[in-house]
Design an enzyme around this catalytic site. Sequence first.
Site, PDB file in Angstrom:
ATOM      1  N   SER A 157       0.823  -1.201   0.000  1.00 29.84           N
ATOM      2  CA  SER A 157       0.000   0.000   0.000  1.00 29.84           C
ATOM      3  C   SER A 157       0.860   1.254   0.000  1.00 29.84           C
ATOM      4  CB  SER A 157      -0.960  -0.038   1.192  1.00 29.84           C
ATOM      5  OG  SER A 157      -1.927   0.970   1.093  1.00 29.84           O
ATOM      6  N   ASP A 300      -3.290   6.539  -3.175  1.00 30.88           N
ATOM      7  CA  ASP A 300      -2.018   6.010  -2.691  1.00 30.88           C
ATOM      8  C   ASP A 300      -1.511   5.004  -3.725  1.00 30.88           C
ATOM      9  OD1 ASP A 300      -3.875   3.998  -2.186  1.00 30.88           O
ATOM     10  OD2 ASP A 300      -2.993   3.416  -0.286  1.00 30.88           O
ATOM     11  N   ASP A 302      -1.321   1.799  -4.257  1.00 28.50           N
ATOM     12  CA  ASP A 302      -2.129   0.674  -4.748  1.00 28.50           C
ATOM     13  C   ASP A 302      -3.574   1.083  -4.995  1.00 28.50           C
ATOM     14  OD1 ASP A 302      -2.801   0.832  -2.020  1.00 28.50           O
ATOM     15  OD2 ASP A 302      -3.263  -1.312  -1.920  1.00 28.50           O
ATOM     16  N   ASP A 304      -6.101   2.065  -3.228  1.00 31.37           N
ATOM     17  CA  ASP A 304      -7.264   1.723  -2.419  1.00 31.37           C
ATOM     18  C   ASP A 304      -7.690   2.884  -1.519  1.00 31.37           C
ATOM     19  OD1 ASP A 304      -5.194   1.520  -0.569  1.00 31.37           O
ATOM     20  OD2 ASP A 304      -5.846  -0.400   0.257  1.00 31.37           O
TER      21      ASP A 304
END
Length: 560
Positions: A157, A300, A302, A304
Site C-alpha cells: 500500500s 495512494d 495501490d 485503495d
Amino acid sequence: MSDLSGLRRRAEEWLSQDPDPATRAELRQILDAADGTADGAADGTAEAALADRFGARLEFGTAGLRGELGAGPNRMNRVTVMRAAAGLAACLPPGGRVVVGFDARHGSRRFAQDTAAVLTGAGLKVELFAGPVPTPVVAHRVRASEDAVAGVVVTASHNPPRDNGYKVYWADGAQIVPPRDAEISAAIDAVGRVDELPLGAGWTVLEDLGPYLDAVSGLRLGDARDVSIVYTPMHGVGGPVLLEAFERAGFPAPEVVPEQAEPDPDFPTVAFPNPEEPGALDLALGLAAARGADLVIANDPDADRCAVAVPGPGGWRALTGDEVGGLLAEHVLRHTSGDDRLAVTTIVSSSLLGSIARAHGVRSAESLTGFKWIMKAGGPGDRLVFGYEEALGYSVGDDRGVLVNDKDGIGAALAVAALAAEARRDGRTLLDLLDDQARRYGLHATAQLSVRVADLSLITGAMARLRAEPPAALAGRAVESFEDLAEGAGGLPPTDGLRFRLAGRARVVVRPSGTEPKLKCYLEIVLPVEGGEDVAAVRARAAEELEALRTDVSRSLALN
C-alpha cells in the site's frame, strides 16, 4: 544478543532453499561478516543483522504480511511468500479458484508469480493479472467471480519503498478476519522447505479489467460532470484505471501530475508515499493552483485510498478523511433509496455518520478499525451502500450496494468528482457543503495524535498505565466513561484499545497501530453551530480545543 550458532544454523538452512540469488548474496555477506573480519574479530553489526532477520518472523494476521524486503523469516522475500502461499493453499478447498494481483513495488511481480506457482502446484486454479493493478480491482474480481475461493494482492500500500506485503481476501472479496487468519498462520508454520514444494504452471493470465471498469464507471450517484480535476497516482498503479473509469463515466479527463504519473517503486518525489503525509500533495496542489482546478484527487500507490483537496479563502487545503467521509455519506444516501440501507464507519472515525444516517432514515453501525471489520458489520437484511474509515478509505455504492468489499480509491474518486460537479452546478463548493453539515448536525471536529516509538514495549507500557489509572479529566472535560476495548465493549470483538467519552460531546480512542510502531490517538469534539453563528469561528474554537486535548492526551501517554 541471540545465540549466534543457532542463528547461523537457521540462516544456513534458509540459504539452502532460497531461490533468489539477490537475497542469498545478501545473507552470505552477513554470515561472512558475522564469522569474523580478516583479523578474526566478530562483526557485532552483522550479528545484530542476523538476530533481526532470524530471531523473529513476520506474523501473518488479518492484514496478511507486511515488512521490509530482505533475507530471512522476518523479511519479505521469495521464501516467505512461497510459505505464505503454501499455508493459504492448505486452507482452501481443492480445485478452488484464486485471483492473484500485484502492484509495482520492488519484487511484487516475482512474488505474485511464485504465489501462482505454489497455488497451482497445490491443485488450485489461479487467475494472475498480467501486469500491476490497483488493489480494489483484485477485490472486485474475487467477489464477482462465481467460483473464486480466495484472492491475493502483493502490495504494501503506502508503506516506504523498502517494504512489501501480502494481502489475502476470502471468497466474498473481503479481507480475512479471525479465526481464519490464525488458521492460515498455523498452516504456514507447518510448511516445510520451499524447494520441496510442488510448483505448477498453466494459470490463467488476466488482461481484461472491463468488469471492474464497467461496475465502477456505472455508479449511479448523479449526472453532473462539469468539474476540473488535477490527479496524482503517487507513483503507483492507479493512473490508467482511474483515467479509463472517468472517461467511461463521462467526466472530463483529469490532468495528471507528470512527475508522479508513472509507477516507480522508489517513490522519488515524496518522502513517504501516503497522501496523508505532509508534503505528499505538494506537486498536485501546485499544478492545481496553476490550472485553476476545482479539485485535487490523489490515490495512494495501490489505489485503495483516496485523498481530496480543495481551494479556499486561505489557499488550497486537504480535506480530512472524516470530512470526505461525511460528504460522501450524504451524497450516497441522497442518491439511493430503501429502508434496508446501511452505512458503516469505525470506532475511531467521526460520529457524524450516525447523525447523517438518522437524518436520511437509514441504519448506521460502528466497527473495529479496518475494512475487514467494516464489511462484517450489519445483519442479513442490511444492504451496505457506504463504508468509510478516517484513514482515507471508502467503499462507495449505489442501489446495488457497495461494488467492492474493501477500500476502493477509484470508486471514491468518481463519487467525489460527481459530488463536486453537482455542487459546482449549484454554484457551491465542497467547503460550502461542509458548512451546511456543521449547521445541520453540529461541527464534528477530529484530529489525531500519533507517537512513533523505537521500542514496542513503550506502547505496551503506556496502554497498561492508562488501563490501571485512566485520567479523570482531559483538557478540562470530565471523563464520563472509560471502556477497555480488549473486553469487547459494545458488542464489538475484543481489540487492544481504550475509549474515553468526555463531557460535552467529546471522545478519545487510543490504540496501537496494526502496521507501524506507533501509538495512535483519535480525538473528536462536537460543537453546535447556533442560529446564524459563523461556522469559521466555530471551527477556530474547535481547533483550539482539539489542540488542548491533544496536549493533555500526550501528557497522559508519557512517551515523550
